[in-house]
Design an enzyme around this catalytic site. Sequence first.
Site, PDB file in Angstrom:
ATOM      1  N   PHE A 270      35.776 113.078  49.502  1.00 57.84           N
ATOM      2  CA  PHE A 270      37.044 113.133  50.026  1.00 57.84           C
ATOM      3  C   PHE A 270      37.264 112.040  50.984  1.00 57.84           C
ATOM      4  CE2 PHE A 270      35.682 117.593  48.811  1.00 57.84           C
ATOM      5  CZ  PHE A 270      36.812 117.823  48.089  1.00 57.84           C
ATOM      6  N   CYS A 364      40.280 120.503  58.631  1.00 60.96           N
ATOM      7  CA  CYS A 364      41.641 120.823  59.505  1.00 60.96           C
ATOM      8  C   CYS A 364      41.824 122.228  58.780  1.00 60.96           C
ATOM      9  CB  CYS A 364      42.586 120.034  58.663  1.00 60.96           C
ATOM     10  SG  CYS A 364      42.896 120.237  56.879  1.00 60.96           S
TER      11      CYS A 364
END
Length: 407
Positions: A270, A364
């Site tokens: 990612f 996150c």
Amino acid sequence: MLLTIERLSLHADAVAHGPEGTVHVAMALPGEQIEGEAEGGRIAQPKIVTPSPERVKAPCPHYRACGGCVLQHASDAFVARWKAQVVENALSVRGIAAQVARVETSPLHARRRATLAGRRTKKGTLVGFHARASDTLVEVPECLILRPELMEKIPALHAATALGASRKGEVSFALTLSEAGVEMAAQGGKEMEPALFESLSGLARDHDLARLSWNGETVAARRPALQNFGRARVTPPPGAFLQATEEGEAALVGFVRAALAGADRIADLFAGCGTFALALADRAEVHAVEGEAAMLEALDRGWRGAQGLKRVTHEARDLFRRPLLPDELDRYDAIVIDPPRAGAEAQVREICASKTRELAYVSCNPVTFARDAQVLIEAGFALADLIVVDQFRWSSHIELAARFRRG
């Protein structure tokens, strides 16, 4: 109705129990006694009867109306402690006992990217953040969060709203500060046509925007919207993801560099435009994997234009549907992974089946991180270090970085 606040929810609403069940209370803190009438299980304007010692006067004049911040009524120490506890509690639910080593909080006026909304009104235009639990827009001329360079472009948002917002629609403006100045990526406006294109081009010139895009179409690219990732200078695609503050990015990159210090070959999963890959490439070869080809193209151009970096390869791949398999992962000494809010359940299971021993995980979302951490620990990894990085000051948003070791 007199209620005692028991805790904060994951969205930083205060939670109490009333005669009819759970009540959510805005702008209250644990231990406080409050009065108010609940509507739909929520008290929007409580009266604080017994204040918490952690209660402070909100420093921003827009706080009561604006929904951009939700914790300005709490001391900085309380906010940091609460964010650490959210992470620790998410892990505890999964049977993992861990403590956050530290909380890195970005300073005021540090946000270099933000999304505001614009709407046409009978009297002109309105630009700002949404109010709490509402589609009402609140103007924020004295915002304490955004970089001054972004605040200076608010007039450009008003002008763009007047040009391109429909009568009933709302335009979303993503502002990002680059080395060349501020860029604007607008979504939700009128469809592009020649007159609008010409007007927006003039707006970019008049307001000195580095780059302007409208519904995904680049209208003006007056200067390269460069970002520095390690020694490399990268021009991300319009509106591409970027860590919210320079200080937050530095904290995350520093943590990852320390966690993977001994690795010669690293997989960055990612990878985005190369926040970690290019910072790590000064001492290790890196293979960057990302689903968006445009981000990888920007990463590659940045790497090729930099001096003194080791080899960086890249691969466009949907890691949710096609995670790297163990035989692919075994080519690397270590892995850094920075998934979106959904986490990386499929990829983590393949990591567990590989020979990987060193992993840095940036997240996150404490809930999906805890889920993935449980899988890693059950496969023999140990959670060796854990920090919280608070780039979204006074919000309920929480970012973290963790180091896992096996063997």
